[in-house]
Design an enzyme around this catalytic site. Structure first.
Site, short mmCIF file in Angstrom:
data_model
loop_
_atom_site.label_atom_id
_atom_site.label_comp_id
_atom_site.label_asym_id
_atom_site.label_seq_id
_atom_site.Cartn_x
_atom_site.Cartn_y
_atom_site.Cartn_z
N GLY A 1 0.81 -1.22 0.00
CA GLY A 1 0.00 0.00 0.00
C GLY A 1 0.84 1.26 0.00
O GLY A 1 0.54 2.23 -0.70
N CYS A 2 1.91 1.25 0.76
CA CYS A 2 2.80 2.42 0.85
C CYS A 2 3.53 2.63 -0.47
O CYS A 2 3.73 3.78 -0.90
CB CYS A 2 3.78 2.25 2.00
SG CYS A 2 2.94 2.08 3.59
N THR A 3 3.90 1.56 -1.13
CA THR A 3 4.56 1.66 -2.43
C THR A 3 3.60 2.25 -3.46
O THR A 3 3.95 3.19 -4.18
CB THR A 3 5.07 0.27 -2.88
OG1 THR A 3 6.05 -0.17 -1.93
CG2 THR A 3 5.68 0.33 -4.27
N SER B 1 2.98 6.02 -2.71
CA SER B 1 4.15 6.85 -3.01
C SER B 1 4.40 6.96 -4.51
O SER B 1 4.75 8.03 -5.02
CB SER B 1 5.39 6.29 -2.31
OG SER B 1 5.20 6.34 -0.91
#
Length: 153
Positions: free
Chosen positions: A43-45, A48
């Site tokens: 999710g963070c990838t 970002s």
């Protein structure tokens, strides 16, 4: 958690290269400040990379973008390099700023309780005032929604 109308507190954070980043350096232009739980997780990838892909549009709207987590600067640098991120990234390993903003909180997963970052985004005005807040972000389509808000502000 900070809310619309609040002033963003100034803080010195660590850039991936180990230099210091002051939030007041962004004054004079709008700032998207997005908080993600852990670098290099799915999710963070996605989040970002979505913000990075839209960075030229944010810049046209006079808006800087800064992502942040409690990861070490080295982990952040690996994240940036591996994912070819173009947005600014900062670290708050002490969690002092994360706590002050209200995104460092107790979380639960698989029956375990732990402290972590609540995925959140804030649009900050040129004067340092919170213009819009997105607590508990769902990643899909989020960067587009934030861009629309930045263009309208």
């Amino acid at each position: 958690m900070i809310e619309v109308g609040d002033k963003l507190p100034d803080m010195e954070l660590t850039a991936p290269d180990g230099s210091m980043v002051k939030l007041s350096n962004y004054q004079g232009k709008k700032l998207v400040l997005f908080f993600y739980p852990k670098a290099s997780t799915p999710g963070c990838t996605t989040e970002s990379k979505d913000f990075s892909a839209l960075l030229p549009e944010f810049e046209k709207a006079g808006t800087a973008v800064l992502g942040m987590s409690a990861d070490s600067p080295k982990r952040q640098q690996n994240f940036i390099t591996k994912q070819e991120l173009t947005v600014d990234i900062a670290s708050d390993e002490s969690t002092a700023f994360l706590e002050k903003i209200g995104v460092w909180a107790e979380k639960k997963m698989y029956g375990k309780t732990y402290m972590g970052i609540i995925r959140s985004t804030f649009l900050i005005g040129a004067d340092g005032t919170v213009l819009q807040a997105w607590p508990k972000v769902k990643v899909k389509g989020h960067a587009d929604e934030v861009l629309a808000a930045a263009q309208a502000a």
